[in-house]
Design a protein around this motif. Structure first.
Motif, mmCIF file in Angstrom:
data_model
loop_
_atom_site.group_PDB
_atom_site.id
_atom_site.type_symbol
_atom_site.label_atom_id
_atom_site.label_comp_id
_atom_site.label_asym_id
_atom_site.label_seq_id
_atom_site.Cartn_x
_atom_site.Cartn_y
_atom_site.Cartn_z
ATOM 1 N N ILE A 6 -0.382 83.168 -23.027
ATOM 2 C CA ILE A 6 -1.026 83.617 -24.258
ATOM 3 C C ILE A 6 -2.283 84.399 -23.891
ATOM 4 C CG2 ILE A 6 -2.351 81.481 -24.489
ATOM 5 C CD1 ILE A 6 -1.990 81.759 -27.553
ATOM 6 N N LYS A 9 -7.661 84.756 -27.957
ATOM 7 C CA LYS A 9 -8.181 85.546 -29.076
ATOM 8 C C LYS A 9 -9.487 84.984 -29.621
ATOM 9 C CE LYS A 9 -3.667 87.177 -30.271
ATOM 10 N NZ LYS A 9 -2.459 86.911 -30.974
ATOM 11 N N SER A 82 -0.540 76.029 -28.913
ATOM 12 C CA SER A 82 -0.954 76.063 -30.321
ATOM 13 C C SER A 82 -2.473 75.910 -30.447
ATOM 14 C CB SER A 82 -0.227 75.004 -31.147
ATOM 15 O OG SER A 82 -0.716 73.721 -30.878
ATOM 16 N N GLU A 85 -4.067 79.215 -29.769
ATOM 17 C CA GLU A 85 -3.854 80.190 -30.847
ATOM 18 C C GLU A 85 -4.875 80.044 -31.964
ATOM 19 O OE1 GLU A 85 0.966 80.829 -30.502
ATOM 20 O OE2 GLU A 85 0.224 79.239 -31.806
#
Length: 89
Positions: A6, A9, A82, A85
């Motif tokens: 990932i 962000k 998760s 994220e």
């Protein structure tokens, strides 16, 4: 072994609060876990240790790869990805 990647962000990367949540979640699993930064095996850590995560220096835009090997490997990778994220301040 299960692996997923990932791009971070979270605007502040993995600072103390998200690193703590991440480490707490990682410690729920029996599997051997590893977090690799930007595909460089020399820049990896044990995500069960908050100090190890913080010393990795994870910032927004870094790619993290989570690997797990063990009886609960799939659940571990799914939950840890998760968490990454989420936008955690």
């Amino acid at each position: 072994m299960v692996e997923a990647s990932i791009i971070v962000k979270n605007a502040n990367g993995l600072h103390a609060r998200p690193a703590g949540l991440f480490s707490k979640a990682a410690n729920k699993y029996q599997s051997d876990l590893k977090m690799i930064k930007n595909g460089d095996l020399g820049k990896s850590c044990n995500p069960k240790s908050i100090l190890s995560i913080l010393s990795l220096g994870v910032y927004k835009g870094d790619q993290l790869t989570i690997t797990a090997s063990g009886v609960d490997e799939e659940a571990a990778v799914k939950e840890l990805i998760s968490i990454l994220e989420q936008e955690i301040d």
